[in-house]
Scaffold this active site. Structure first.
Site, PDB file in Angstrom:
ATOM      1  N   ASP A  34     -28.437  55.307  -4.832  1.00  0.00           N
ATOM      2  CA  ASP A  34     -27.024  55.185  -5.913  1.00  0.00           C
ATOM      3  C   ASP A  34     -26.146  56.477  -5.594  1.00  0.00           C
ATOM      4  OD1 ASP A  34     -28.486  53.295  -7.031  1.00  0.00           O
ATOM      5  OD2 ASP A  34     -29.134  54.473  -8.835  1.00  0.00           O
ATOM      6  N   ASP A  38     -22.223  55.613  -4.823  1.00  0.00           N
ATOM      7  CA  ASP A  38     -21.161  56.258  -5.614  1.00  0.00           C
ATOM      8  C   ASP A  38     -20.003  57.002  -4.891  1.00  0.00           C
ATOM      9  OD1 ASP A  38     -22.377  55.030  -8.077  1.00  0.00           O
ATOM     10  OD2 ASP A  38     -23.268  56.845  -8.615  1.00  0.00           O
ATOM     11  N   GLU A 114     -33.881  24.872 -16.695  1.00  0.00           N
ATOM     12  CA  GLU A 114     -33.747  26.376 -16.358  1.00  0.00           C
ATOM     13  C   GLU A 114     -33.785  27.025 -17.733  1.00  0.00           C
ATOM     14  OE1 GLU A 114     -29.577  25.378 -14.938  1.00  0.00           O
ATOM     15  OE2 GLU A 114     -28.874  25.082 -16.795  1.00  0.00           O
ATOM     16  N   LYS A 116     -33.356  29.279 -20.865  1.00  0.00           N
ATOM     17  CA  LYS A 116     -32.378  29.821 -21.722  1.00  0.00           C
ATOM     18  C   LYS A 116     -32.269  31.274 -22.089  1.00  0.00           C
ATOM     19  CE  LYS A 116     -30.310  28.253 -26.022  1.00  0.00           C
ATOM     20  NZ  LYS A 116     -30.106  29.600 -26.582  1.00  0.00           N
ATOM     21  N   ASP A 118     -31.200  34.924 -23.336  1.00  0.00           N
ATOM     22  CA  ASP A 118     -30.849  35.340 -24.826  1.00  0.00           C
ATOM     23  C   ASP A 118     -29.485  36.179 -24.450  1.00  0.00           C
ATOM     24  OD1 ASP A 118     -30.570  35.168 -27.575  1.00  0.00           O
ATOM     25  OD2 ASP A 118     -32.187  36.574 -27.811  1.00  0.00           O
ATOM     26  N   ARG A 137     -17.053  32.213 -25.080  1.00  0.00           N
ATOM     27  CA  ARG A 137     -17.162  30.976 -25.514  1.00  0.00           C
ATOM     28  C   ARG A 137     -16.471  30.790 -26.775  1.00  0.00           C
ATOM     29  NH1 ARG A 137     -19.881  28.156 -29.509  1.00  0.00           N
ATOM     30  NH2 ARG A 137     -20.485  25.907 -29.057  1.00  0.00           N
ATOM     31  N   GLU A 173     -24.375  33.209 -18.435  1.00  0.00           N
ATOM     32  CA  GLU A 173     -24.984  33.940 -19.674  1.00  0.00           C
ATOM     33  C   GLU A 173     -25.101  35.474 -19.353  1.00  0.00           C
ATOM     34  OE1 GLU A 173     -26.423  33.203 -23.597  1.00  0.00           O
ATOM     35  OE2 GLU A 173     -25.546  32.119 -22.167  1.00  0.00           O
ATOM     36  N   TYR A 225     -24.802  29.264 -14.188  1.00  0.00           N
ATOM     37  CA  TYR A 225     -25.884  28.462 -14.453  1.00  0.00           C
ATOM     38  C   TYR A 225     -24.948  26.907 -14.290  1.00  0.00           C
ATOM     39  CZ  TYR A 225     -24.359  28.688 -19.480  1.00  0.00           C
ATOM     40  OH  TYR A 225     -24.038  29.272 -20.466  1.00  0.00           O
ATOM     41  N   LYS A 288     -31.477  19.263 -18.452  1.00  0.00           N
ATOM     42  CA  LYS A 288     -30.459  18.856 -18.317  1.00  0.00           C
ATOM     43  C   LYS A 288     -30.733  17.555 -17.266  1.00  0.00           C
ATOM     44  CE  LYS A 288     -27.472  22.880 -18.010  1.00  0.00           C
ATOM     45  NZ  LYS A 288     -26.620  23.795 -17.159  1.00  0.00           N
ATOM     46  N   LYS A 312     -36.621  25.360 -27.825  1.00  0.00           N
ATOM     47  CA  LYS A 312     -36.596  26.945 -28.262  1.00  0.00           C
ATOM     48  C   LYS A 312     -38.089  27.099 -28.332  1.00  0.00           C
ATOM     49  CE  LYS A 312     -33.355  28.852 -29.209  1.00  0.00           C
ATOM     50  NZ  LYS A 312     -32.484  28.862 -30.516  1.00  0.00           N
ATOM     51  N   CYS A 406     -38.017  65.977 -47.764  1.00  0.00           N
ATOM     52  CA  CYS A 406     -38.456  65.820 -46.529  1.00  0.00           C
ATOM     53  C   CYS A 406     -39.990  66.034 -46.309  1.00  0.00           C
ATOM     54  CB  CYS A 406     -37.821  66.915 -45.700  1.00  0.00           C
ATOM     55  SG  CYS A 406     -38.229  67.299 -44.044  1.00  0.00           S
ATOM     56  N   CYS A 409     -40.585  69.824 -44.685  1.00  0.00           N
ATOM     57  CA  CYS A 409     -40.180  71.112 -45.263  1.00  0.00           C
ATOM     58  C   CYS A 409     -39.887  70.766 -46.655  1.00  0.00           C
ATOM     59  CB  CYS A 409     -39.260  71.627 -44.410  1.00  0.00           C
ATOM     60  SG  CYS A 409     -37.598  70.756 -44.720  1.00  0.00           S
ATOM     61  N   CYS A 424     -32.460  65.152 -43.814  1.00  0.00           N
ATOM     62  CA  CYS A 424     -32.943  66.363 -44.254  1.00  0.00           C
ATOM     63  C   CYS A 424     -32.041  67.379 -43.854  1.00  0.00           C
ATOM     64  CB  CYS A 424     -34.388  66.781 -43.601  1.00  0.00           C
ATOM     65  SG  CYS A 424     -34.775  68.449 -44.046  1.00  0.00           S
ATOM     66  N   CYS A 430     -36.380  73.348 -40.787  1.00  0.00           N
ATOM     67  CA  CYS A 430     -37.392  72.159 -40.572  1.00  0.00           C
ATOM     68  C   CYS A 430     -37.804  72.289 -39.235  1.00  0.00           C
ATOM     69  CB  CYS A 430     -36.482  70.801 -40.997  1.00  0.00           C
ATOM     70  SG  CYS A 430     -37.584  69.418 -41.034  1.00  0.00           S
TER      71      CYS A 430
END
Length: 683
Positions: A34, A38, A114, A116, A118, A137, A173, A225, A288, A312, A406, A409, A424, A430
């Site tokens: 990385d 960079d 395929e 779905k 989230d 969307r 997505e 997709y 589909k 679902k 609390c 304490c 607190c 504390c």
């Protein structure tokens, strides 16, 4: 450097960065670290800043963000983004298949399945192979133009290298990878902020942020997709997916073409458990009709296509008994309630605790001890209680009353107007707050003082050897050698005594001394100012340059810094207004910590390596890798990350990668040792 040389170098760097970006994000086969990636990006950005006429819209530098968008333009979709009908029932799925069969008047059709994901639906428009616009969307007819933010998502191509139609649209997505979601939430908790509720909402909120550099930092990802366009010549959905893969789009390899509804049901059953191994949250399967001709024949209802449906998965939940509620105090004083449950099996793990978030949530659920509660997993850090079964509630049960003092304490809790959490206020007395601040201070992303565990810190606090994190820099070897502390054994349910040995004590002292080299932005993060996480600390450090400038900054000056709102500004001014914190800073300055941005100038030693390029690989004795790179630059040379026919030297250390060695040998690149490199610059 002439304009022509700059353009040539920009093109070369762009090619290298895109190559390594594809290896990392598409093929999961990185060739460089990385840090090295960079460095390439920083070289490109520096050149583009010097020659802005060569900063193109498809440059990889767009991925680091920095664009500020005050208002997101509303864009009408060329092709409406309709929602899908959905079902939780396999019987209803079979009924839908019968309707497809009836609508087509044949059994000769196939489905494309395929997962779905989230996340948040996104439409990408490409013209002449270049990403021109990214739109959410919205309501399906129109959405928001979030192009600057979408460009920070590294798996979304900014330019398509192969032959494509003049104009086409890709849909996908955007999601928050589980690993990155956990990282961001850990940082928010560190900064005293509420963790993000769930990956989907967090992805949605991130895409609408005004500062695209913050979007880049969160490292969203995207699966594509769908392919649309008047010049796209395909006959099936599966052919369009093959084209997306060919053009370099990130398509999830979880799809399958199914010849019957029975195969579809098998696919659903397979992924119901297997989906938990994926890097993103999923909540179902999209089915589909594969043939585009059949899709046109079936058409649409007013709201959704007849040729597609979403199955679902039911939320993973279980019912169990709420046995008690415990209250945890964090380093900022925030008090978090946690439900202690009768152990129950949920999604393959035994759940004993669940998040309750705050007093509002307890009141909303009308929780009572002994209640039968419903527990669910859905992307949160720990499971959450989603509801209560009142039909089996114990007789004469009483609503849970949130604690007023609390638990550690006994100080009376406060609750600021407009905030959900109780706090607190006894920051100095504390115990978990004191310990939490020191643990935050020594963590890897802050001062990186390893070898100091929680038990050792408790031992130091109990014996009065430290009272805050500044006290760490007053410790001596004799303070630590033989220090006694206690460790709790979960198995035995009891504490056992331990003591620090000579080597451990020596390692801790060495780590504390080494931490004095940590740069200002990490020291600022380590201070534990509420709402000042890593990103905010970096912004404040870069803007104000020194701790004195920051401490003397007014509320207005703080708010003027990009992405610093009133809440953060008030927290910063409040922190530095307290005399005890001013003394902490003074003690840390006295200890030798960095409290200003170090503006280092590049020192030139010679021009002996001018126009020569080097790749460094392996472990060296006289230099660290970074020192070796610096040496090359100071003598006029250039460090690159990948081996090509244009490379001049491969500096080979011990344990270098065999792939680089083989490639350099094949291309006839000169391979030199560390000693030969030293001879080269001394000649």
């Amino acid at each position: 450097m002439t304009e022509q040389q700059a353009l040539s170098e920009i093109k070369k760097l762009t090619e290298q960065i895109n190559y390594h970006n594809e290896l990392y994000y598409q093929k999961d086969q990185p060739e460089i670290s990385d840090f090295e990636f960079d460095q390439l990006l920083e070289q490109l950005i520096a050149l583009e800043n010097k020659f802005p006429q060569f900063k193109f819209e498809d440059s990889p530098s767009q991925r680091v963000g920095g664009t500020i968008t005050k208002n997101f333009e509303t864009v009408v979709h060329k092709y409406p983004m309709l929602s899908l009908g959905n079902t939780y029932s396999k019987e209803e799925l079979i009924d839908w298949d019968n309707r497809v069969k009836k609508g087509l008047g044949t059994n000769e059709y196939a489905y494309f399945c395929e997962l779905k994901f989230d996340g948040v639906a996104l439409s990408l428009t490409y013209e002449k192979g270049i990403l021109k616009r990214a739109v959410t969307r919205g309501d399906g007819t129109q959405g928001d133009d979030i192009t600057a933010n979408a460009k920070t998502i590294r798996s979304i191509p900014l330019r398509i290298g192969t032959q494509t139609p003049d104009s086409f649209e890709v849909r996908g997505e955007v999601y928050f990878p589980k690993e990155q979601f956990a990282r961001i939430n850990a940082e928010r908790i560190d900064a005293g902020e509420e963790p993000l509720a769930n990956p989907r909402n967090a992805a949605s909120g991130t895409l609408k942020m005004q500062d695209s550099s913050v979007v880049a930092y969160r490292k969203l990802d995207c699966y594509l997709y769908s392919l649309l366009g008047e010049s796209v010549e395909v006959n099936t959905h599966s052919e369009s997916i093959a084209l997306l893969e060919k053009w370099g789009f990130n398509v999830s390899q979880t799809y399958k073409r199914c010849q019957s509804i029975e195969e579809v049901l098998d696919y659903i059953a397979y992924w119901e458990i297997k989906r938990h191994e994926l890097p993103s949250e999923t909540d179902g399967v999209v089915i589909k009709v594969d043939s585009l001709h059949h899709q046109n024949e079936l058409g649409f209802t007013a709201k959704s296509p007849r040729w597609a449906i979403a199955y679902k998965y039911k939320a993973e939940s279980a019912s169990t008994v709420l046995e008690s509620i415990s209250y945890q105090v964090g380093r900022t004083g925030a008090v978090t309630p946690v439900a202690n449950l009768k152990p129950v099996l949920l999604a393959g793990t035994t759940v004993k605790r669940a998040s309750l978030h705050n007093a509002n949530e307890i009141e909303r659920l009308d929780l009572r001890l002994g209640d039968t509660v419903f527990v669910e997993k859905g992307g949160e850090i720990i499971p959450k209680i989603t509801g209560v079964d009142p039909l089996v509630r114990p007789v004469n049960s009483q609503p849970v009353s949130y604690i007023s003092h609390c638990p550690e304490c006994q100080t009376e809790l406060i609750r600021k107007e407009g905030e959900a959490n109780h706090y607190c206020p006894n920051a100095e007395g504390c115990p978990p707050q004191i310990l939490g601040r020191i643990e935050h201070f020594i963590q890897r992303k802050a001062m990186d003082i390893d070898s100091l565990g929680s038990e050792t810190l408790r031992g130091l606090l109990d014996k009065g050897l430290i009272h805050d994190y500044a006290g760490l820099y007053q410790l001596t070897f004799d303070d630590l050698n033989g220090l006694e502390f206690r460790i709790f054994s979960e198995k035995k349910g009891e504490y056992s005594a331990r003591s620090l040995r000579e080597k451990s004590a020596s390692n801790i002292i060495k780590a504390i001394e080494e931490s004095k080299k940590v740069p200002f932005e990490r020291v600022l993060f380590a201070l534990g100012i509420r709402y000042v996480g890593q990103t905010v600390a970096e912004k404040l450090a870069r803007h104000f340059k020194t701790i004195d400038n920051l401490m003397n900054a007014s509320l207005e000056e703080l708010v003027a810094v990009p992405e610093i709102g009133e809440r953060i500004a008030e927290s910063v001014t409040d922190f530095f207004s307290h005399e005890k914190n001013q003394k902490l800073i003074a003690d840390l300055q006295q200890a030798g910590l960095h409290f200003q941005i170090e503006e280092t100038e590049e020192v030139s030693e010679s021009q002996k390596l001018t126009d020569l390029s080097f790749v460094i690989s392996g472990v060296f004795h006289q230099f660290s890798r970074d020192e070796l790179k610096e040496k090359i630059k100071r003598n006029g040379g250039k460090v690159v990350s990948s081996i090509s026919a244009k490379l001049d030297y491969l500096v080979a250390g011990e344990n270098m990668g065999p792939a680089k060695l083989e490639k350099a040998t094949q291309l006839g690149i000169k391979i030199i040792s560390e000693d030969e490199f030293i001879q080269l610059i001394n000649s």
